[in-house]
Design a protein around this motif. Sequence first.
Motif, short mmCIF file in Angstrom:
data_model
loop_
_atom_site.label_atom_id
_atom_site.label_comp_id
_atom_site.label_asym_id
_atom_site.label_seq_id
_atom_site.Cartn_x
_atom_site.Cartn_y
_atom_site.Cartn_z
N TYR A 12 -2.03 1.73 16.07
CA TYR A 12 -0.82 2.07 15.75
C TYR A 12 -0.35 3.41 16.67
O TYR A 12 -1.05 4.31 17.31
N GLY A 46 6.98 6.30 11.18
CA GLY A 46 5.41 5.44 10.39
C GLY A 46 5.22 4.97 11.53
O GLY A 46 6.11 4.44 12.53
N LEU A 61 -5.84 6.07 2.22
CA LEU A 61 -5.52 5.18 1.49
C LEU A 61 -5.43 5.93 -0.04
O LEU A 61 -6.04 6.42 -0.68
N LEU A 69 -0.96 -3.99 9.43
CA LEU A 69 0.75 -3.04 8.36
C LEU A 69 2.12 -2.82 8.85
O LEU A 69 1.71 -2.58 10.26
N PHE A 82 3.46 7.02 2.82
CA PHE A 82 4.02 5.92 3.37
C PHE A 82 3.89 4.67 2.93
O PHE A 82 2.96 4.44 1.98
N PHE A 101 5.19 -0.66 8.41
CA PHE A 101 4.99 0.77 7.54
C PHE A 101 6.09 1.33 7.43
O PHE A 101 7.38 1.27 8.82
N GLY A 102 6.57 2.04 6.65
CA GLY A 102 8.02 2.40 6.37
C GLY A 102 8.07 4.20 7.29
O GLY A 102 7.07 3.95 7.27
N THR A 103 9.04 4.76 6.98
CA THR A 103 9.89 5.64 7.68
C THR A 103 8.55 6.99 6.76
O THR A 103 9.14 8.13 7.61
N GLN A 143 -0.67 11.08 4.28
CA GLN A 143 -1.04 11.36 5.27
C GLN A 143 0.23 12.86 5.48
O GLN A 143 1.02 13.50 5.77
N TYR A 195 0.26 4.82 1.01
CA TYR A 195 -0.33 5.33 2.21
C TYR A 195 -0.30 7.47 2.38
O TYR A 195 0.78 7.72 2.22
N GLY A 238 -8.37 6.51 11.55
CA GLY A 238 -9.05 8.04 11.80
C GLY A 238 -8.12 9.29 11.50
O GLY A 238 -6.97 8.50 11.43
N SER A 296 -2.67 17.15 8.53
CA SER A 296 -3.86 16.69 9.10
C SER A 296 -3.84 15.67 10.50
O SER A 296 -4.21 15.26 11.12
N ARG A 297 -2.95 14.78 10.20
CA ARG A 297 -2.43 13.56 10.31
C ARG A 297 -3.67 12.11 10.06
O ARG A 297 -2.88 11.43 10.11
N GLN A 298 -4.47 12.92 9.34
CA GLN A 298 -5.08 11.40 8.69
C GLN A 298 -4.63 10.43 7.56
O GLN A 298 -4.55 11.41 6.42
N MET A 299 -4.68 8.84 7.56
CA MET A 299 -3.73 8.19 6.45
C MET A 299 -4.62 8.54 6.00
O MET A 299 -6.33 7.72 5.76
N PHE A 345 0.94 -1.24 0.06
CA PHE A 345 -0.06 0.21 -0.01
C PHE A 345 0.70 1.26 -0.05
O PHE A 345 1.79 1.41 0.24
N ARG A 403 -3.24 0.17 -3.78
CA ARG A 403 -2.97 -0.95 -3.12
C ARG A 403 -2.14 -1.90 -4.60
O ARG A 403 -2.90 -1.65 -5.79
#
Lengths: 118, 116
Positions: free
Chosen positions: B35, B42, A47, A106, A91, A108-110, A39, A37, B108, A42-45, A35, A50
């Motif tokens: 998470y 990440g 998508l 999941l 990400f 995740f990478g950095t 961000q 993603y 969220g 606003s911090r909302q991940m 995937f 995929r």
Amino acid sequence: AQTVTQSQPEMSVQEAETVTLSCTYDTSESDYYLFWYKQPPSRQMILVIRQEAYKQQNATENRFSVNFQKAAKSFSLKISDSQLGDAAMYFCAYRSGGYQTGANNLFFGTGTRLTVIP
Amino acid sequence: GAGVSQSPRYKVAKRGQDVALRCDPISGHVSLFWYQQALGQGPEFLTYFQNEAQLDKSGLPSDRFFAERPEGSVSTLKIQRTQQEDSAVYLCASSLVRGGREDTQYFGPGTRLTVL
């Protein structure tokens, strides 16, 4: 354990140009999902796209496409016709294809911070 | 329909205080994940629920962290005796099914916890 590596902490692109974000991963599994993603501040991940490992065809979603190289364990994201709204952290993430415990979460990478220059 | 919601958006706690973070998943979603995202990193997996059952808590960093989802919908992540290293953004995600090809996680907005 699966690991996801994003070697580009920051990237920049001129508006309307194309940029490619890199991601590599390490796994011994044959069935998995990848995937990208986004961000924003606003911090909302959100998508973006995929890819199922069993599919040879690269996934495409409008201006976003991937280059999935299974043998090389590489999964890059190409953003065409970049827009100011594309500026965000991106990400790369991995998920196992199995149903066993631990398969659902999941990895995740950095992240890569993308700046779009007007 | 409505997405995943989390509250509060921001939480400041003094070291040693207990905190509770809430997650409202998308209605009907079976799976729920927590998470932890440290600054500049990440997200890292904490725990997973399938309905009300906590099937995986391998990512919880210590026994000060506790999560529940008693009725299979809303979930609460509780951190007891907070420490400065607990400062992070806590993200909740839900998905419709358990694993498999249709399992896409929706996130969220997160709760940013700062421990002073």
